[in-house]
Each structure stands twice: as C-alpha cells, then as structure tokens.
Design an enzyme around this catalytic site. Sequence first.
Site, PDB file in Angstrom:
ATOM      1  N   LYS A 114      -8.586   8.242  13.728  1.00 37.34           N
ATOM      2  CA  LYS A 114      -9.819   7.480  13.467  1.00 37.34           C
ATOM      3  C   LYS A 114      -9.516   6.063  13.015  1.00 37.34           C
ATOM      4  O   LYS A 114     -10.191   5.121  13.423  1.00 37.34           O
ATOM      5  CB  LYS A 114     -10.684   8.193  12.423  1.00 37.34           C
ATOM      6  CG  LYS A 114     -11.316   9.453  12.975  1.00 37.34           C
ATOM      7  CD  LYS A 114     -12.382   9.997  12.047  1.00 37.34           C
ATOM      8  CE  LYS A 114     -12.974  11.293  12.624  1.00 37.34           C
ATOM      9  NZ  LYS A 114     -13.838  11.983  11.689  1.00 37.34           N
ATOM     10  N   LYS A 197     -13.705  18.199  25.546  1.00 32.63           N
ATOM     11  CA  LYS A 197     -14.497  19.046  24.660  1.00 32.63           C
ATOM     12  C   LYS A 197     -15.924  18.496  24.508  1.00 32.63           C
ATOM     13  O   LYS A 197     -16.105  17.283  24.429  1.00 32.63           O
ATOM     14  CB  LYS A 197     -13.778  19.035  23.305  1.00 32.63           C
ATOM     15  CG  LYS A 197     -14.241  20.043  22.309  1.00 32.63           C
ATOM     16  CD  LYS A 197     -13.298  20.040  21.115  1.00 32.63           C
ATOM     17  CE  LYS A 197     -14.110  20.039  19.842  1.00 32.63           C
ATOM     18  NZ  LYS A 197     -13.299  19.978  18.630  1.00 32.63           N
ATOM     19  N   LYS A 200     -20.160  15.043  20.134  1.00 38.12           N
ATOM     20  CA  LYS A 200     -21.115  13.991  19.857  1.00 38.12           C
ATOM     21  C   LYS A 200     -20.567  12.626  20.252  1.00 38.12           C
ATOM     22  O   LYS A 200     -21.302  11.709  20.556  1.00 38.12           O
ATOM     23  CB  LYS A 200     -21.287  13.950  18.344  1.00 38.12           C
ATOM     24  CG  LYS A 200     -22.612  14.342  17.737  1.00 38.12           C
ATOM     25  CD  LYS A 200     -23.769  14.291  18.609  1.00 38.12           C
ATOM     26  CE  LYS A 200     -24.775  13.226  18.239  1.00 38.12           C
ATOM     27  NZ  LYS A 200     -26.010  13.370  19.003  1.00 38.12           N
TER      28      LYS A 200
END
Length: 334
Positions: A114, A197, A200
């Site tokens: 991230k 996958k 969101k």
Amino acid sequence: MNKARALSGIQPTSGSFHLGNYLGAVRQWVALQESHDTYYCVVDLHALTAGIEPAKLAEATLASAAQLIALGIDPNKSTLFIQSHVPAHNQLGWIMECITGFGEASRMTQFKDKSAKSGSDRTVVGLFTYPMLQAADILLYQPQYVPVGEDQRQHIELTRDLAGRFNSTYKETFRIPEGYILKAGAKIFDLQEPTAKMSKSSSSTAGLIELLDSAGANTKKIKSATTDDGREVKFDEVKKPGISNLLTIHSAFSGQSISAIEADFDGKGYGDFKAAVADVVTAHLDPIRERTNELLQDKGELTRLLKIGSEKAAAVADETVRKVYDAVGLIPRG
Ligand code: TRP
C-alpha cells in the site's frame, strides 16, 4: 462444555459488501456461530487509514453491521460490535506498538504494497501501525481462533509473535491465537477480469457483484461477464476462467455440485447458463438486501443491538487491559 472462542473483523470501507466478502468470509463466520463462542467486529478505526470521508465511514459502518445481521450473524449467538465503541482497542494498540520492532513492522507486506502505491509522503503512520491495532483487536478477547482469509496470514503471525513476546517479557497474559484460514473453496474472481480476485479496488465496478445492488443491476453484470472461447459450460480454471468463476458462484448459492451444473447445461450455450446464474444469485440476495434495508430504516433497533454487543465486548476487553497495564507497570487510578 465451553465453546472455543473465535474472533474476526471486517473493514467498513464501502456501503455494500461484495460477493467475495460474503462467500469468502462472512458465510463461514455464520457457520462458526454454532460451534464457537464468536466475536465479530466492524473495524471502523482501521478504515480511517484509508482516508475515507466522514459521512461515508458513518454510513458504511452501519451498513456493514446491518449486512452482517442480514447475512445471518445473530446478535444472540455472536458478540457483534463496532471497534471504536470499545476504547480498549486503542489502549492495547499502544502497548502493542511499544513491543513491535520498527523493522518487523516494516516487513509487513500489506503495508509495503500500500505504501509503495501511494509514496511515503502520502502514506499515513496509521497504515504502518495497522497490524498492531489488529493484534490488539484479537488479543483483547483471548480467542483460540481467528477466521480470516489467506491475505491476513502475516498479520496473524505478527499477532502470535507479539503475544508470545509480551508473555515472556512481562507476564503470562495472552492466549496465543491460531489463524483459522478460511477455505478458499469459494474464491470469487472479478466478472470482467476472471483471473483477478473480486475486490472493491478493481478498476471498474462492472466485475463486482455488490450485495445491496438491485437485482436488475446484478443480473446485467452477470450477463455481461467475460466468458471464454468455445461454448461448453465446463470447469477449467486455466482455459475457461470466466465460466469457472460463474460455476463457482452458481454452486456456492445453489448448493449443487459443479459437475451437476455442468450436466444441466450440457448442450446449452453460455447465454442460458448466465441467465441461470443471475437467477440463483438474485434469488439469494433479494431477501438479504431487504433485511439490510429494514435494519437501516430502524436505526434505533440496530443501535440497540450494537450497544449490547459493545457492552459484552468491553467487559472482556477491559479485563485484559487491566491485566496488561498491571503487567507493564502502569498503576491503577485508584
Ligand atoms: N485486516 C483485516 C482485513 O483487512 C481486518 C481486521 C482488523 C481483522 N482487525 C482484525 C481481522 C482482527 C481479524 C481479526 O481483512
């Protein structure tokens, strides 16, 4: 006999859960309620690390709790609560930060991924200390098991290390929890990009089935799902990732085996199959969406249920904090 305790958490990062959240995690949490003493927590403090807007966070927190109930988490069987309603999470979070090495925290792959995406100036410190708050979420309740997806394995390992370190540095205080890695049996992929996958964060929402979307919108997404060459409805993740994903989804909702579904569609085309998948999915999601909306319309009742949950949770968590404070030498207020 006392049931073994299990605890897990889910982030309220969006107004609606998607199929991957449900089939990958929440459905298994519901099953665990019968055999375990279950604690489920909506981790709103963790969601703050994603820089979510205030109004969105508030809405997503309530919507997450309502969906958990609509999906079958029974507040009479599980302790269902909101993380920020139990201040002990922050209290123990700080203690965990004080026993975590900087290098150790720097090796967390989720943090590395991230922060690499946004650059260090735009990465908040909360993202760095996220795993220590997660360790606190877990250790406060002394659970035996932590049912999570494969992606959380490293955070669970850290939690175990921190619990062991605390016990040996100070005093035997924590039970060392075990990860209970959820079956990947229902691993759900993006409808448009069936090798990624369902998530969101994918580039478009066209491949995402959201639990609270209308039946019409979800039917449309399923009918425009990417399919593969050929016209046979056959499970083959390498050659037919799109059809295989739809077969997994159908089977997860209908309870039919993949081979029974393949047999049903023998000689029929992709179009018939997709229509059937859409029917199965929407038939299951319609009542869940209705129940969620009912709960969201009666905020008084939802708030009452969550208050009961947080009071039960706080009683357990406060007792752990009391022991921890004593072990490290923080004196009681008197
Ligand atoms: N990090 C977890 C996730 O992203 C969410 C989480 C926070 C959690 N605290 C937890 C999961 C405690 C299990 C136990 O999925």
